[in-house]
Design an enzyme around this catalytic site. Structure first.
Site, PDB file in Angstrom:
ATOM      1  N   HIS A 191      -8.040   8.280   3.383  1.00 51.24           N
ATOM      2  CA  HIS A 191      -7.247  10.017   3.697  1.00 51.24           C
ATOM      3  C   HIS A 191      -7.995  10.602   3.691  1.00 51.24           C
ATOM      4  CE1 HIS A 191      -6.954   8.226  -0.796  1.00 51.24           C
ATOM      5  NE2 HIS A 191      -7.320   9.355  -1.046  1.00 51.24           N
ATOM      6  N   GLY A 244     -13.747   8.033  -6.936  1.00 50.07           N
ATOM      7  CA  GLY A 244     -12.734   8.595  -7.511  1.00 50.07           C
ATOM      8  C   GLY A 244     -11.436   8.484  -6.832  1.00 50.07           C
ATOM      9  N   HIS A 303      -5.874   3.713   0.580  1.00 54.72           N
ATOM     10  CA  HIS A 303      -5.960   3.644   2.319  1.00 54.72           C
ATOM     11  C   HIS A 303      -6.364   5.253   3.067  1.00 54.72           C
ATOM     12  CE1 HIS A 303      -2.700   3.702   5.676  1.00 54.72           C
ATOM     13  NE2 HIS A 303      -3.122   4.305   5.603  1.00 54.72           N
ATOM     14  N   CYS A 355       0.241   2.886   3.108  1.00 55.14           N
ATOM     15  CA  CYS A 355       0.914   2.184   4.231  1.00 55.14           C
ATOM     16  C   CYS A 355       2.943   2.600   3.910  1.00 55.14           C
ATOM     17  CB  CYS A 355       0.843   1.212   4.207  1.00 55.14           C
ATOM     18  SG  CYS A 355      -0.686   0.824   5.339  1.00 55.14           S
ATOM     19  N   CYS A 392       0.857  -1.217   0.088  1.00 60.48           N
ATOM     20  CA  CYS A 392       0.073  -0.057   0.000  1.00 60.48           C
ATOM     21  C   CYS A 392       0.806   1.374   0.112  1.00 60.48           C
ATOM     22  CB  CYS A 392      -1.205   0.066   1.497  1.00 60.48           C
ATOM     23  SG  CYS A 392      -1.888   1.922   0.938  1.00 60.48           S
ATOM     24  N   ASN A 421     -12.436   9.820  -0.670  1.00 60.91           N
ATOM     25  CA  ASN A 421     -13.360  10.170  -1.985  1.00 60.91           C
ATOM     26  C   ASN A 421     -13.126   8.070  -1.125  1.00 60.91           C
ATOM     27  OD1 ASN A 421     -13.291  11.920  -3.246  1.00 60.91           O
ATOM     28  ND2 ASN A 421     -11.121  11.816  -3.856  1.00 60.91           N
ATOM     29  N   HIS A 479      -3.504   0.365   8.400  1.00 56.70           N
ATOM     30  CA  HIS A 479      -4.110   0.771   7.461  1.00 56.70           C
ATOM     31  C   HIS A 479      -5.246   0.738   7.486  1.00 56.70           C
ATOM     32  CE1 HIS A 479      -4.284   0.027   3.374  1.00 56.70           C
ATOM     33  NE2 HIS A 479      -5.773  -0.881   3.101  1.00 56.70           N
TER      34      HIS A 479
END
Ligand code: 5GP
Ligand code: ZN
Length: 113
Positions: A100, A93, A98, A7, A4, A87, A46
């Protein structure tokens, strides 16, 4: 999760322009800013998206919003306003799976940009 991107950024394996860090949260400048201020706030642990949050994450969520408020104030956006976006999934989108928050500001924002 080893594969990821965020990560790896949280672990320092990929460099980022950090603007804030504590034991739960990392904030760094977006690599492709959409406005004069465009910061990403992520949990260090995560979590795929807001859709996979649970009550166990209440303290983390509270912290993410607190850090967003603090950074908005530091960047001079608290008075003029700004946007917090997360999103979710393909249609939402989301390109990095992960969780955010985008903290975006420093110009007049419209609904589609
Ligand atoms: P999403 O499209 O998932 O909501 O947002 C992902 C964001 O991550 C995008 O705004 C994109 O510019 C940003 N991004 C993608 N790769 C990197 C990277 O390697 N470093 C940083 N700082 N931002 C990234
Ligand atoms: Zn991750």
């Amino acid at each position: 999760m080893t594969d990821c991107l965020f990560c790896k950024i949280a672990e320092g394996l990929i460099p980022s322009a950090k603007v804030y860090e504590d034991e739960l949260v990392l904030a760094f400048n977006d690599i492709a800013p959409q406005a004069p201020v465009h910061i990403l706030l992520i949990p260090k642990a995560h979590i795929e998206s807001a859709q996979t949050l649970s009550e166990e994450n209440d303290a983390l969520l509270s912290r993410l919003f607190k850090v967003a408020r603090t950074l908005a104030k530091e960047k001079g956006l608290a008075e003029t306003g700004y946007r917090l976006i997360t999103n979710i999934g393909n249609d939402g989108g989301q390109s990095v799976p992960h969780l955010h928050l985008h903290l975006i500001g420093g110009r007049q924002l419209k609904w589609d940009n």
